[in-house]
Every structure is written in C-alpha cells, then in structure tokens.
Design a protein around this motif. Structure first.
Motif, PDB file in Angstrom:
ATOM      1  N   MET A 163      35.709  48.478  32.536  1.00 18.05           N
ATOM      2  CA  MET A 163      35.554  48.445  33.989  1.00 18.05           C
ATOM      3  C   MET A 163      36.913  48.399  34.681  1.00 18.05           C
ATOM      4  O   MET A 163      37.154  49.104  35.665  1.00 18.05           O
ATOM      5  N   VAL A 164      37.813  47.572  34.139  1.00 19.43           N
ATOM      6  CA  VAL A 164      39.155  47.461  34.714  1.00 19.43           C
ATOM      7  C   VAL A 164      39.899  48.780  34.598  1.00 19.43           C
ATOM      8  O   VAL A 164      40.535  49.243  35.553  1.00 19.43           O
ATOM      9  N   GLU A 165      39.816  49.414  33.426  1.00 23.30           N
ATOM     10  CA  GLU A 165      40.522  50.676  33.227  1.00 23.30           C
ATOM     11  C   GLU A 165      39.992  51.764  34.156  1.00 23.30           C
ATOM     12  O   GLU A 165      40.764  52.536  34.743  1.00 23.30           O
ATOM     13  N   GLN A 166      38.678  51.817  34.313  1.00 26.00           N
ATOM     14  CA  GLN A 166      38.091  52.842  35.171  1.00 26.00           C
ATOM     15  C   GLN A 166      38.483  52.642  36.634  1.00 26.00           C
ATOM     16  O   GLN A 166      38.793  53.601  37.340  1.00 26.00           O
ATOM     17  N   ARG A 167      38.523  51.402  37.064  1.00 27.42           N
ATOM     18  CA  ARG A 167      38.871  51.110  38.455  1.00 27.42           C
ATOM     19  C   ARG A 167      40.380  51.186  38.685  1.00 27.42           C
ATOM     20  O   ARG A 167      40.851  51.422  39.788  1.00 27.42           O
ATOM     21  N   GLY A 168      41.140  50.937  37.612  1.00 29.40           N
ATOM     22  CA  GLY A 168      42.593  50.941  37.736  1.00 29.40           C
ATOM     23  C   GLY A 168      43.149  49.675  38.335  1.00 29.40           C
ATOM     24  O   GLY A 168      44.311  49.626  38.733  1.00 29.40           O
ATOM     25  N   SER A 222      40.073  40.190  41.375  1.00 24.92           N
ATOM     26  CA  SER A 222      40.881  39.183  42.060  1.00 24.92           C
ATOM     27  C   SER A 222      39.953  38.089  42.575  1.00 24.92           C
ATOM     28  O   SER A 222      38.724  38.214  42.507  1.00 24.92           O
ATOM     29  N   ALA A 223      40.536  37.027  43.094  1.00 29.83           N
ATOM     30  CA  ALA A 223      39.726  35.942  43.646  1.00 29.83           C
ATOM     31  C   ALA A 223      38.846  36.437  44.785  1.00 29.83           C
ATOM     32  O   ALA A 223      37.728  35.952  44.982  1.00 29.83           O
ATOM     33  N   ALA A 224      39.343  37.428  45.526  1.00 31.90           N
ATOM     34  CA  ALA A 224      38.587  37.965  46.663  1.00 31.90           C
ATOM     35  C   ALA A 224      37.590  39.038  46.238  1.00 31.90           C
ATOM     36  O   ALA A 224      36.599  39.285  46.930  1.00 31.90           O
ATOM     37  N   TYR A 225      37.838  39.680  45.103  1.00 30.33           N
ATOM     38  CA  TYR A 225      36.975  40.768  44.640  1.00 30.33           C
ATOM     39  C   TYR A 225      36.665  40.554  43.163  1.00 30.33           C
ATOM     40  O   TYR A 225      37.343  41.073  42.298  1.00 30.33           O
ATOM     41  N   ARG A 226      35.636  39.785  42.898  1.00 28.46           N
ATOM     42  CA  ARG A 226      35.285  39.434  41.526  1.00 28.46           C
ATOM     43  C   ARG A 226      34.221  40.376  40.991  1.00 28.46           C
ATOM     44  O   ARG A 226      33.053  40.000  40.829  1.00 28.46           O
ATOM     45  N   GLN A 227      34.621  41.597  40.716  1.00 31.44           N
ATOM     46  CA  GLN A 227      33.680  42.570  40.178  1.00 31.44           C
ATOM     47  C   GLN A 227      33.143  42.130  38.818  1.00 31.44           C
ATOM     48  O   GLN A 227      32.020  42.470  38.447  1.00 31.44           O
ATOM     49  N   SER A 266      35.651  30.360  30.870  1.00 34.04           N
ATOM     50  CA  SER A 266      35.067  31.603  31.369  1.00 34.04           C
ATOM     51  C   SER A 266      35.463  32.677  30.375  1.00 34.04           C
ATOM     52  O   SER A 266      35.321  32.484  29.175  1.00 34.04           O
ATOM     53  N   CYS A 267      35.977  33.823  30.859  1.00 31.38           N
ATOM     54  CA  CYS A 267      36.581  34.773  29.938  1.00 31.38           C
ATOM     55  C   CYS A 267      37.796  34.106  29.287  1.00 31.38           C
ATOM     56  O   CYS A 267      38.373  33.182  29.853  1.00 31.38           O
ATOM     57  N   VAL A 268      38.184  34.590  28.126  1.00 27.89           N
ATOM     58  CA  VAL A 268      39.359  34.033  27.457  1.00 27.89           C
ATOM     59  C   VAL A 268      40.575  34.112  28.374  1.00 27.89           C
ATOM     60  O   VAL A 268      41.358  33.168  28.486  1.00 27.89           O
ATOM     61  N   PHE A 269      40.709  35.251  29.058  1.00 26.60           N
ATOM     62  CA  PHE A 269      41.811  35.437  30.007  1.00 26.60           C
ATOM     63  C   PHE A 269      41.219  35.688  31.395  1.00 26.60           C
ATOM     64  O   PHE A 269      41.078  36.832  31.829  1.00 26.60           O
ATOM     65  N   CYS A 270      40.883  34.611  32.051  1.00 21.24           N
ATOM     66  CA  CYS A 270      40.216  34.699  33.354  1.00 21.24           C
ATOM     67  C   CYS A 270      41.253  34.769  34.471  1.00 21.24           C
ATOM     68  O   CYS A 270      42.287  34.082  34.423  1.00 21.24           O
ATOM     69  N   ILE A 271      40.966  35.567  35.486  1.00 24.70           N
ATOM     70  CA  ILE A 271      41.886  35.674  36.623  1.00 24.70           C
ATOM     71  C   ILE A 271      42.019  34.346  37.367  1.00 24.70           C
ATOM     72  O   ILE A 271      42.989  34.127  38.090  1.00 24.70           O
ATOM     73  N   MET A 272      41.043  33.451  37.167  1.00 19.65           N
ATOM     74  CA  MET A 272      41.085  32.154  37.826  1.00 19.65           C
ATOM     75  C   MET A 272      41.660  31.071  36.910  1.00 19.65           C
ATOM     76  O   MET A 272      41.740  29.911  37.293  1.00 19.65           O
ATOM     77  N   LYS A 302      49.238  50.216  31.122  1.00 19.95           N
ATOM     78  CA  LYS A 302      48.578  51.518  31.195  1.00 19.95           C
ATOM     79  C   LYS A 302      48.126  51.846  32.617  1.00 19.95           C
ATOM     80  O   LYS A 302      48.305  52.983  33.085  1.00 19.95           O
ATOM     81  N   ILE A 303      47.546  50.866  33.320  1.00 20.66           N
ATOM     82  CA  ILE A 303      47.008  51.149  34.656  1.00 20.66           C
ATOM     83  C   ILE A 303      48.023  50.842  35.757  1.00 20.66           C
ATOM     84  O   ILE A 303      47.783  51.152  36.932  1.00 20.66           O
ATOM     85  N   GLY A 304      49.140  50.200  35.400  1.00 19.69           N
ATOM     86  CA  GLY A 304      50.160  49.888  36.390  1.00 19.69           C
ATOM     87  C   GLY A 304      49.736  48.820  37.380  1.00 19.69           C
ATOM     88  O   GLY A 304      50.170  48.836  38.544  1.00 19.69           O
ATOM     89  N   HIS A 305      48.907  47.914  36.922  1.00 19.89           N
ATOM     90  CA  HIS A 305      48.437  46.826  37.788  1.00 19.89           C
ATOM     91  C   HIS A 305      48.340  45.558  36.951  1.00 19.89           C
ATOM     92  O   HIS A 305      47.882  45.601  35.809  1.00 19.89           O
ATOM     93  N   THR A 306      48.807  44.441  37.497  1.00 19.89           N
ATOM     94  CA  THR A 306      48.812  43.184  36.748  1.00 19.89           C
ATOM     95  C   THR A 306      47.731  42.223  37.234  1.00 19.89           C
ATOM     96  O   THR A 306      47.244  42.332  38.359  1.00 19.89           O
ATOM     97  N   MET A 307      47.379  41.290  36.376  1.00 20.53           N
ATOM     98  CA  MET A 307      46.368  40.300  36.719  1.00 20.53           C
ATOM     99  C   MET A 307      46.890  39.290  37.733  1.00 20.53           C
ATOM    100  O   MET A 307      46.120  38.755  38.537  1.00 20.53           O
ATOM    101  N   PHE A 308      48.192  39.017  37.676  1.00 20.48           N
ATOM    102  CA  PHE A 308      48.751  37.936  38.486  1.00 20.48           C
ATOM    103  C   PHE A 308      49.965  38.394  39.288  1.00 20.48           C
ATOM    104  O   PHE A 308      50.565  39.431  39.004  1.00 20.48           O
ATOM    105  N   MET A 309      50.283  37.596  40.295  1.00 20.02           N
ATOM    106  CA  MET A 309      51.449  37.843  41.138  1.00 20.02           C
ATOM    107  C   MET A 309      52.345  36.608  41.093  1.00 20.02           C
ATOM    108  O   MET A 309      51.877  35.477  40.934  1.00 20.02           O
TER     109      MET A 309
END
Length: 255
Positions: free
Chosen positions: A86-91, A95-100, A198-204, A230-237
């Motif tokens: 899902m992450v790869e397809q969306r690129g 995030s905390a605001a968009y928890r797909q 939650s997930c092993v590597f959860c955004i929260m 690969k997607i040029g986007h990171t989980m954290f800032m």
C-alpha cells in the motif's frame, strides 16, 4: 481491585436485547484488558473476537497470544492488500493525520466481518468494542466513549444498528496492566521493552519501540529503509526535514 469499565445504560439494554459485541483485539494491553472486563458482563454467546491480521509487519506471536488469553474463537480478517504494498503504491507513508493503515488494513476488514456476521446470525444490533483510551492522546481524549455509527448502520431493506463502545476509555496505563494481572494473565512479551504495541514499525511509535523492533526484526527493518529510499519519502521528520528510519532510531542500515 479491578477498575470498573465505562458502562452506559444503553449497553445494559442492548445486552438484554441480544446485541452482538464484537471485540477488536490487536493483542495489545488495551485489547487484552478490555476483553477480560467485557466478558464479565456480556453473555459468552453474545461475544465475538476479531483480529485484523497485518501480515509481516505484525509482531510475531501476537495471534497465539490472543488465543491463549481468550475463551472464544478468534476470527482473523485480512485486507486485500499489504501494508508495504500500500505504501509503495501510494508513494507515501501514513501519517498521524492520514492513517490509511488503520482505515484500510484494520477498520475496513473488521467492519466487513461485522456486517456479514451480523447478517448470518439474523441479528440487528452490533456493538463494536475498541480499547481506545483518553490518556493516549489529546485527540482521543475528545472522543465520546459511546456513539452510534451512522456510516456502518443501515435502516432500509437491511436493518443494522452499529454502535462504537470504548469500555476502558477512562483507564490509565497502570490500571490496564493491573486488569491483566487480576485476570491471571501476562501482557504480550514485547511490553518488556515497548510502550505500545501496533505494527513493528509504527508511525506513532517512539524511538525506543522502533529500536526494539529493529533488534527483533532486522530483515523487516531493512525492508522499511529500502522502501523509504525507493519511494523518496520517509516515515519521520526531524523538524521540517525528512529523516530516514535508520537515522531516526540510530541503527544504521547499509543499502
């Protein structure tokens, strides 16, 4: 002494009316404590336990832990997609605001199961039980612990009334662990290090939890880091700048 759950009058009435109580069980401490308390007031034949399987991003042994600590069958549901796919397809990562991840991998499959199961039973009232707590965040503290779910309810050809109930909404963390102990149980093993599950590597997840995940699941950790590149986007800032997962937790992966 176990703290009492949040029990509105409507719940007592729905028990008498034969409502089905669907307990969403992640394997985490809140789900475990919630189940232990709900089963004390709801007849066994009106309880259904549901777990949303997150696949490879789920902590190993979670489902075994759930089955060990419940008296009911465990109904496992799965989405038609994977988290990393899902992450790869969306690129982009959630995030905390968009928890797909929550909407697509957990909430969607669970509600689909509830609709189908309720229909098979010929029942019309579903109580969706979740282990959310006010202490967890400011946004969660603003929630109503008992609400009518208009999106999942239906009053046309099919009659279906769905309610969301947060039985341990007012519990603090120590009370959750005490409830588990009072039930003669142990929390999931990862809590030896983790603050949450939650997930092993959860955004929260906090750095401590993420580091623990990297130590326990190095191959999965590498997959996350590789996907970030690969997607040029990171989980954290870090402030306003993106930071890779391995830099964020201080465990470097050579890709």
């Amino acid at each position: 002494m176990t703290k009492e759950i949040y029990l509105p009058d409507e719940i007592k009435r729905f028990i008498n009316e034969g409502a089905i109580f669907y307990i969403s069980h992640s394997g985490g401490k809140d789900s475990q404590a919630m189940y232990a308390l709900v089963k004390e007031i709801v007849p066994p034949n009106q309880i259904v336990v549901v777990h949303a399987d997150l696949g490879e991003v789920e902590w190993e042994g979670v489902q075994d832990h759930i089955q060990t600590n419940i008296d009911h069958d465990l109904n496992v549901v799965r989405a038609n997609k994977t988290f990393l796919g899902m992450v790869e397809q969306r690129g982009m990562w959630p995030s905390a605001a968009y928890r797909q991840c929550t909407s697509d991998l957990k909430r969607g499959p669970i509600f689909k199961f509830i609709r189908n199961d309720l229909k098979e039973r010929g029942a019309t009232i579903a109580i969706n039980c979740m282990g959310l707590r006010a202490q967890e965040s400011t946004s969660r503290a603003k929630k109503d612990p008992f609400t009518y779910n208009k999106m999942q309810s239906c009053n046309n050809r099919v009659i279906r009334h769905v309610y969301d109930w947060l039985p341990i909404f007012y519990f603090v963390t120590d009370e959750v662990f005490q409830t588990i102990a009072n039930a003669g149980q142990e929390p999931f093993w990862a809590y030896e290090r983790n603050e949450r599950l939650s997930c092993v590597f959860c955004i929260m997840g906090c750095v401590n939890d993420l580091r623990h995940g990297a130590e326990q699941r190095p191959k999965l950790f590498r997959k996350y880091v590789e996907l970030e590149k690969k997607i040029g986007h990171t989980m954290f800032m870090k402030g306003k700048d993106p930071i890779s997962l391995d830099d964020h937790i201080g465990i470097k992966v050579l890709v």
